[in-house]
Design an enzyme around this catalytic site. Structure first.
Site, PDB file in Angstrom:
ATOM      1  N   ASN A 207       8.023  56.982  31.073  1.00  0.00           N
ATOM      2  CA  ASN A 207       8.676  55.850  31.616  1.00  0.00           C
ATOM      3  C   ASN A 207       9.288  55.284  30.628  1.00  0.00           C
ATOM      4  O   ASN A 207       8.585  55.072  29.308  1.00  0.00           O
ATOM      5  CB  ASN A 207       8.099  54.754  32.552  1.00  0.00           C
ATOM      6  CG  ASN A 207       6.602  54.583  32.057  1.00  0.00           C
ATOM      7  OD1 ASN A 207       6.201  55.209  31.341  1.00  0.00           O
ATOM      8  ND2 ASN A 207       6.418  53.147  32.577  1.00  0.00           N
ATOM      9  N   ILE A 208      10.350  54.602  30.460  1.00  0.00           N
ATOM     10  CA  ILE A 208      11.480  54.074  29.362  1.00  0.00           C
ATOM     11  C   ILE A 208      11.856  52.889  29.991  1.00  0.00           C
ATOM     12  O   ILE A 208      12.853  52.851  30.751  1.00  0.00           O
ATOM     13  CB  ILE A 208      12.299  54.965  29.083  1.00  0.00           C
ATOM     14  CG1 ILE A 208      11.842  56.766  28.537  1.00  0.00           C
ATOM     15  CG2 ILE A 208      12.947  54.492  27.574  1.00  0.00           C
ATOM     16  CD1 ILE A 208      12.774  57.578  28.118  1.00  0.00           C
ATOM     17  N   GLU A 209      11.231  51.851  29.483  1.00  0.00           N
ATOM     18  CA  GLU A 209      11.622  50.341  30.274  1.00  0.00           C
ATOM     19  C   GLU A 209      12.823  49.809  29.301  1.00  0.00           C
ATOM     20  O   GLU A 209      13.114  50.183  28.188  1.00  0.00           O
ATOM     21  CB  GLU A 209      10.375  49.420  30.367  1.00  0.00           C
ATOM     22  CG  GLU A 209       9.451  50.076  31.242  1.00  0.00           C
ATOM     23  CD  GLU A 209       8.288  49.230  31.614  1.00  0.00           C
ATOM     24  OE1 GLU A 209       8.127  48.178  31.043  1.00  0.00           O
ATOM     25  OE2 GLU A 209       7.696  49.506  32.519  1.00  0.00           O
ATOM     26  N   CYS A 218      11.844  55.852  35.369  1.00  0.00           N
ATOM     27  CA  CYS A 218      10.486  56.521  35.589  1.00  0.00           C
ATOM     28  C   CYS A 218      10.110  57.818  34.720  1.00  0.00           C
ATOM     29  O   CYS A 218      11.131  58.475  34.549  1.00  0.00           O
ATOM     30  CB  CYS A 218      10.209  56.716  37.021  1.00  0.00           C
ATOM     31  SG  CYS A 218      10.388  55.310  38.069  1.00  0.00           S
ATOM     32  N   GLU A 220       8.959  60.666  35.977  1.00  0.00           N
ATOM     33  CA  GLU A 220       9.328  61.748  36.691  1.00  0.00           C
ATOM     34  C   GLU A 220      10.746  62.063  36.464  1.00  0.00           C
ATOM     35  O   GLU A 220      11.335  63.276  36.451  1.00  0.00           O
ATOM     36  CB  GLU A 220       9.216  61.603  38.299  1.00  0.00           C
ATOM     37  CG  GLU A 220       7.582  61.412  38.551  1.00  0.00           C
ATOM     38  CD  GLU A 220       7.262  59.908  38.735  1.00  0.00           C
ATOM     39  OE1 GLU A 220       7.810  59.107  37.570  1.00  0.00           O
ATOM     40  OE2 GLU A 220       6.390  59.521  39.235  1.00  0.00           O
ATOM     41  N   CYS A 250       7.752  57.237  42.817  1.00  0.00           N
ATOM     42  CA  CYS A 250       8.556  56.245  43.725  1.00  0.00           C
ATOM     43  C   CYS A 250       9.392  56.774  44.878  1.00  0.00           C
ATOM     44  O   CYS A 250       9.787  58.031  44.440  1.00  0.00           O
ATOM     45  CB  CYS A 250       8.984  55.065  43.007  1.00  0.00           C
ATOM     46  SG  CYS A 250      10.381  55.594  41.815  1.00  0.00           S
ATOM     47  N   CYS A 253      12.368  58.480  42.834  1.00  0.00           N
ATOM     48  CA  CYS A 253      11.919  59.645  42.182  1.00  0.00           C
ATOM     49  C   CYS A 253      11.917  60.804  43.176  1.00  0.00           C
ATOM     50  O   CYS A 253      12.232  61.906  43.242  1.00  0.00           O
ATOM     51  CB  CYS A 253      10.721  59.597  41.419  1.00  0.00           C
ATOM     52  SG  CYS A 253      11.071  58.684  39.893  1.00  0.00           S
TER      53      CYS A 253
HETATM   54  N1  THU Z   1       7.086  54.154  37.257  1.00  0.00           N
HETATM   55  C1  THU Z   1       7.208  55.552  36.971  1.00  0.00           C
HETATM   56  O1  THU Z   1       7.189  55.983  35.812  1.00  0.00           O
HETATM   57  N2  THU Z   1       7.080  56.366  37.871  1.00  0.00           N
HETATM   58  C2  THU Z   1       6.961  56.150  39.101  1.00  0.00           C
HETATM   59  O2  THU Z   1       7.134  56.734  40.054  1.00  0.00           O
HETATM   60  C3  THU Z   1       6.660  54.519  39.607  1.00  0.00           C
HETATM   61  C4  THU Z   1       6.788  53.742  38.502  1.00  0.00           C
HETATM   62  C5  THU Z   1       7.016  53.291  36.199  1.00  0.00           C
HETATM   63  C6  THU Z   1       8.335  52.332  36.129  1.00  0.00           C
HETATM   64  C7  THU Z   1       8.151  51.495  35.428  1.00  0.00           C
HETATM   65  O3  THU Z   1       8.332  51.695  34.065  1.00  0.00           O
HETATM   66  C8  THU Z   1       6.627  51.206  35.636  1.00  0.00           C
HETATM   67  O4  THU Z   1       6.334  52.338  36.148  1.00  0.00           O
HETATM   68  C9  THU Z   1       6.342  49.869  36.584  1.00  0.00           C
HETATM   69  O5  THU Z   1       7.071  49.970  37.550  1.00  0.00           O
END
Ligand code: THU
Length: 302
Positions: A207-209, A218, A220, A250, A253
């Site tokens: 995940n890259i915020e 996300c 995935e 989620c 994804c």
């Molecule tokens: N996140 C994912 O990487 N995959 C998911 O299917 C659900 C959420 C990440 C997104 C965000 O960076 C962190 O989890 C919190 O929501």
């Protein structure tokens, strides 16, 4: 030696699927010990098309998965391996290859069967092609003995073509490693993913915020976009790793994955040493995807 498939599709296959079908064709010929250069006319259609052909040729007004029409008529109970010189009679000088005949496959039927058997649409399409080619080589399944022989050849061919099976534990390990690269200073919830494409390649992602929270991506989807941007269009399995809770993908994804994966695609999740497994179809039933939904949207309702 080149093997030819003269391929025509009402329901097109991706380049990757076409390559797999060529491998399946090759493997079916090898299972029968045929070394001639051969070709078939393969039409990939839908249930309505195959039902019309079934009615016209066999007076059966029902859709089916595969229909094959051999060029060669083999002597009673004999197949190509018993009378290899029969193949020469169907040699087409223009193609410089033996014309084995025609095969029709309903992609719609194949996709339902793939769901029933819990394997990929690609595996089902390859299996149906192998089955059809064996018919063109003189095999049938009227008696139980014939059926057993044909089944053995089918299994040999499927094994020979070697569709890669997911290595669940290896993928989970790579997903855990990918989690280490997570950029998640806002949620402090690192996620890692490992995606297996149809041809056996693995792509990882994290995940890259972003300070603008909504722009976060996300794990995935990172893995998915890496694979698609490298030319892949079909996925076989995905593993996802996080900490403290089961990281089921989620909704966004699930939808993005369903563009490139069958409902039967396994999804493995791991956290703190625990693992669980589901399928994309269980997590996203009645998906709006090329395989199950978009055709209805385009007016080609199944
Ligand atoms: N996140 C994912 O990487 N995959 C998911 O299917 C659900 C959420 C990440 C997104 C965000 O960076 C962190 O989890 C919190 O929501």
């Amino acid at each position: 030696m080149p093997l030819l498939i003269d391929y025509l599709a009402c329901f097109p296959l991706s380049k990757e699927d076409e390559r797999l079908m060529m491998r399946a064709f090759d493997a079916a010929l090898a299972a029968e010990g045929v070394s001639h250069v051969c070709y078939v006319s393969l039409t990939v259609c839908d249930d309505a098309n195959i039902q019309a052909i079934n009615k016209q040729t066999r007076h059966i007004d029902q859709p089916t998965d595969v229909l094959s029409f051999p060029t060669i008529s083999y002597p009673d109970k004999q197949t190509a391996k018993d009378v290899p010189w029969f193949l020469q009679s169907a040699f087409n000088p223009d193609e410089k290859a033996v014309d084995l005949g025609e095969i029709f496959i309903s992609k719609e039927h194949a996709s339902k069967q793939a769901q029933t058997y819990g394997h990929s649409l690609q595996r089902e399409l390859c299996y149906l092609l192998v089955h059809g080619v064996l018919h063109l080589l003189g095999h049938d399944h009227i008696t139980s003995k014939e059926k057993a022989t044909m089944r053995t050849k089918e299994e040999q061919a499927m094994k020979k073509m070697g569709l890669p099976e997911p290595d669940k534990n290896g993928m989970l390990k790579l997903a855990i490693e990918a989690m280490e690269n997570s950029y998640s200073p806002y949620s402090h919830f690192p996620v890692g993913a490992c995606l297996l494409t149809q041809d056996g390649s693995l792509y990882t992602g994290c995940n890259i915020e972003n300070a603008s929270y909504g722009l976060s991506n996300c794990a995935e989807r990172t893995a998915c976009f890496k694979a698609v941007s490298e030319g892949h269009r079909r996925f076989q399995a995905i593993a996802i790793a996080a900490k403290n809770t089961a990281p089921w993908p989620c909704g966004a994804c699930r939808q993005v994955l369903s563009e490139f994966a069958p409902a039967s695609m396994p999804i493995y999740v791991t956290w703190d040493g625990n693992t669980l497994e589901s399928t994309l179809g269980q997590l996203l039933p009645h998906a709006f995807s090329p395989e199950y939904g978009i055709d209805a949207f385009l007016g080609k309702e199944k």
